[in-house]
Design a protein around this motif. Structure first.
Motif, mmCIF file in Angstrom:
data_model
loop_
_atom_site.group_PDB
_atom_site.id
_atom_site.type_symbol
_atom_site.label_atom_id
_atom_site.label_comp_id
_atom_site.label_asym_id
_atom_site.label_seq_id
_atom_site.Cartn_x
_atom_site.Cartn_y
_atom_site.Cartn_z
ATOM 1 N N ARG A 1 48.133 38.019 40.099
ATOM 2 C CA ARG A 1 47.116 37.367 39.268
ATOM 3 C C ARG A 1 47.298 37.843 37.831
ATOM 4 O O ARG A 1 47.487 39.031 37.593
ATOM 5 C CB ARG A 1 45.717 37.723 39.774
ATOM 6 C CG ARG A 1 44.616 36.946 39.057
ATOM 7 C CD ARG A 1 43.266 37.268 39.623
ATOM 8 N NE ARG A 1 42.757 38.479 39.008
ATOM 9 C CZ ARG A 1 41.779 39.219 39.506
ATOM 10 N NH1 ARG A 1 41.221 38.907 40.655
ATOM 11 N NH2 ARG A 1 41.366 40.302 38.870
ATOM 12 N N PHE A 2 47.225 36.923 36.898
ATOM 13 C CA PHE A 2 47.351 37.251 35.482
ATOM 14 C C PHE A 2 45.985 37.138 34.818
ATOM 15 O O PHE A 2 45.415 36.048 34.733
ATOM 16 C CB PHE A 2 48.348 36.314 34.791
ATOM 17 C CG PHE A 2 49.738 36.439 35.322
ATOM 18 C CD1 PHE A 2 50.584 37.447 34.869
ATOM 19 C CD2 PHE A 2 50.214 35.564 36.285
ATOM 20 C CE1 PHE A 2 51.877 37.571 35.364
ATOM 21 C CE2 PHE A 2 51.506 35.675 36.780
ATOM 22 C CZ PHE A 2 52.331 36.684 36.319
ATOM 23 N N ASP A 3 45.476 38.274 34.365
ATOM 24 C CA ASP A 3 44.195 38.319 33.661
ATOM 25 C C ASP A 3 44.435 38.595 32.185
ATOM 26 O O ASP A 3 45.416 39.254 31.825
ATOM 27 C CB ASP A 3 43.303 39.442 34.206
ATOM 28 C CG ASP A 3 42.818 39.207 35.627
ATOM 29 O OD1 ASP A 3 43.185 38.184 36.236
ATOM 30 O OD2 ASP A 3 42.063 40.067 36.127
ATOM 31 N N VAL A 4 43.543 38.113 31.355
ATOM 32 C CA VAL A 4 43.555 38.425 29.938
ATOM 33 C C VAL A 4 42.182 38.981 29.596
ATOM 34 O O VAL A 4 41.156 38.419 29.980
ATOM 35 C CB VAL A 4 43.861 37.182 29.070
ATOM 36 C CG1 VAL A 4 43.749 37.520 27.591
ATOM 37 C CG2 VAL A 4 45.233 36.626 29.385
ATOM 38 N N VAL A 5 42.180 40.111 28.871
ATOM 39 C CA VAL A 5 40.923 40.728 28.468
ATOM 40 C C VAL A 5 40.884 40.790 26.954
ATOM 41 O O VAL A 5 41.720 41.441 26.330
ATOM 42 C CB VAL A 5 40.766 42.148 29.054
ATOM 43 C CG1 VAL A 5 39.425 42.746 28.640
ATOM 44 C CG2 VAL A 5 40.906 42.130 30.565
ATOM 45 N N GLY A 6 39.908 40.114 26.384
ATOM 46 C CA GLY A 6 39.660 40.210 24.953
ATOM 47 C C GLY A 6 38.679 41.338 24.705
ATOM 48 O O GLY A 6 37.653 41.432 25.378
ATOM 49 N N VAL A 7 39.012 42.198 23.755
ATOM 50 C CA VAL A 7 38.155 43.334 23.407
ATOM 51 C C VAL A 7 37.811 43.197 21.928
ATOM 52 O O VAL A 7 38.685 42.910 21.109
ATOM 53 C CB VAL A 7 38.877 44.679 23.650
ATOM 54 C CG1 VAL A 7 37.990 45.857 23.285
ATOM 55 C CG2 VAL A 7 39.338 44.785 25.097
ATOM 56 N N ASP A 8 36.540 43.417 21.595
ATOM 57 C CA ASP A 8 36.155 43.335 20.190
ATOM 58 C C ASP A 8 35.551 44.649 19.717
ATOM 59 O O ASP A 8 35.459 45.611 20.484
ATOM 60 C CB ASP A 8 35.209 42.166 19.943
ATOM 61 C CG ASP A 8 33.883 42.288 20.677
ATOM 62 O OD1 ASP A 8 33.473 43.418 21.053
ATOM 63 O OD2 ASP A 8 33.232 41.256 20.882
ATOM 64 N N ASP A 9 35.147 44.686 18.457
ATOM 65 C CA ASP A 9 34.612 45.916 17.870
ATOM 66 C C ASP A 9 33.325 46.395 18.522
ATOM 67 O O ASP A 9 32.999 47.572 18.463
ATOM 68 C CB ASP A 9 34.366 45.733 16.366
ATOM 69 C CG ASP A 9 35.625 45.951 15.564
ATOM 70 O OD1 ASP A 9 36.554 46.605 16.073
ATOM 71 O OD2 ASP A 9 35.676 45.459 14.416
ATOM 72 N N SER A 10 32.570 45.498 19.135
ATOM 73 C CA SER A 10 31.324 45.903 19.776
ATOM 74 C C SER A 10 31.555 46.431 21.183
ATOM 75 O O SER A 10 30.608 46.710 21.904
ATOM 76 C CB SER A 10 30.332 44.739 19.804
ATOM 77 O OG SER A 10 30.839 43.699 20.607
ATOM 78 N N ASP A 11 32.838 46.566 21.556
ATOM 79 C CA ASP A 11 33.241 47.092 22.864
ATOM 80 C C ASP A 11 32.883 46.151 24.004
ATOM 81 O O ASP A 11 32.780 46.562 25.148
ATOM 82 C CB ASP A 11 32.660 48.489 23.106
ATOM 83 C CG ASP A 11 33.509 49.301 24.064
ATOM 84 O OD1 ASP A 11 34.714 49.006 24.188
ATOM 85 O OD2 ASP A 11 32.973 50.223 24.698
ATOM 86 N N ASP A 12 32.675 44.884 23.675
ATOM 87 C CA ASP A 12 32.456 43.885 24.713
ATOM 88 C C ASP A 12 33.802 43.405 25.228
ATOM 89 O O ASP A 12 34.757 43.277 24.468
ATOM 90 C CB ASP A 12 31.675 42.685 24.157
ATOM 91 C CG ASP A 12 30.217 43.023 23.888
ATOM 92 O OD1 ASP A 12 29.679 43.909 24.577
ATOM 93 O OD2 ASP A 12 29.639 42.392 22.997
ATOM 94 N N PHE A 13 33.859 43.129 26.529
ATOM 95 C CA PHE A 13 35.065 42.593 27.139
ATOM 96 C C PHE A 13 34.830 41.121 27.467
ATOM 97 O O PHE A 13 33.780 40.755 27.970
ATOM 98 C CB PHE A 13 35.406 43.295 28.453
ATOM 99 C CG PHE A 13 35.791 44.744 28.335
ATOM 100 C CD1 PHE A 13 36.136 45.322 27.132
ATOM 101 C CD2 PHE A 13 35.805 45.539 29.466
ATOM 102 C CE1 PHE A 13 36.501 46.648 27.048
ATOM 103 C CE2 PHE A 13 36.168 46.872 29.397
ATOM 104 C CZ PHE A 13 36.518 47.420 28.181
ATOM 105 N N ASN A 14 35.821 40.318 27.217
ATOM 106 C CA ASN A 14 35.850 38.949 27.698
ATOM 107 C C ASN A 14 36.989 38.907 28.706
ATOM 108 O O ASN A 14 38.135 38.656 28.347
ATOM 109 C CB ASN A 14 36.073 37.968 26.540
ATOM 110 C CG ASN A 14 36.100 36.539 27.004
ATOM 111 O OD1 ASN A 14 35.686 36.209 28.105
ATOM 112 N ND2 ASN A 14 36.611 35.666 26.163
ATOM 113 N N TRP A 15 36.670 39.213 29.964
ATOM 114 C CA TRP A 15 37.681 39.363 31.009
ATOM 115 C C TRP A 15 37.864 38.022 31.714
ATOM 116 O O TRP A 15 36.966 37.542 32.395
ATOM 117 C CB TRP A 15 37.255 40.421 32.012
ATOM 118 C CG TRP A 15 38.365 40.949 32.867
ATOM 119 C CD1 TRP A 15 39.214 40.232 33.656
ATOM 120 C CD2 TRP A 15 38.738 42.314 33.022
ATOM 121 N NE1 TRP A 15 40.094 41.069 34.298
ATOM 122 C CE2 TRP A 15 39.824 42.352 33.915
ATOM 123 C CE3 TRP A 15 38.256 43.503 32.495
ATOM 124 C CZ2 TRP A 15 40.435 43.540 34.303
ATOM 125 C CZ3 TRP A 15 38.856 44.679 32.873
ATOM 126 C CH2 TRP A 15 39.939 44.703 33.763
#
Length: 122
Positions: free
Chosen positions: A100-114
């Motif tokens: 499975r290929f996942d992408v996780v976006g991480v921003d300055d507020s330490d939120d993950f968009n998994w």
């Protein structure tokens, strides 16, 4: 402000470390970090009970140019798939697992968009 290469690497590694901690809290076993082959790199790779999960971590301090997840272009996806095939060839013990290929976006507020199953190998 222009961020130097060393600072970008440090920020990227920090984002990867945060994602790694989250994955391991879920009981995933890390099998590779920054697995590099000619033509591609895998940020993080985990084994779950029945999956090999390849995780691409993308950090963005701003979204002026699009989200972190959107930055995983088809070209980048091909490079990830290439590196995954190399990993599987080198480690046949994972060959029977679904990938499975996942992408996780991480921003300055330490939120993950998994995003699970963000793309598929072709």
């Amino acid at each position: 402000m222009v961020v130097g290469r060393l600072s970008r690497l440090t920020v990227g590694r920090d984002a990867e470390a945060r994602v790694d901690r989250a994955a391991r809290r879920h009981g995933w076993k890390r099998v590779a970090r920054n697995y590099t082959v000619r033509g591609g790199e895998l940020d993080l790779v985990y084994r779950t009970a029945d999956l090999l999960v390849v995780v691409e971590v993308r950090y963005r301090s701003r979204d002026d140019y699009g989200s972190a997840v959107a930055s995983v272009t088809p070209r980048k996806q091909r490079r990830i798939v290439l590196a995954t095939r190399h990993l599987l060839a080198k480690h046949p013990e994972y060959a029977d697992l679904a990938v499975r290929f996942d992408v996780v976006g991480v921003d300055d507020s330490d939120d993950f968009n998994w995003i699970e199953n963000a793309f598929h190998a072709e």
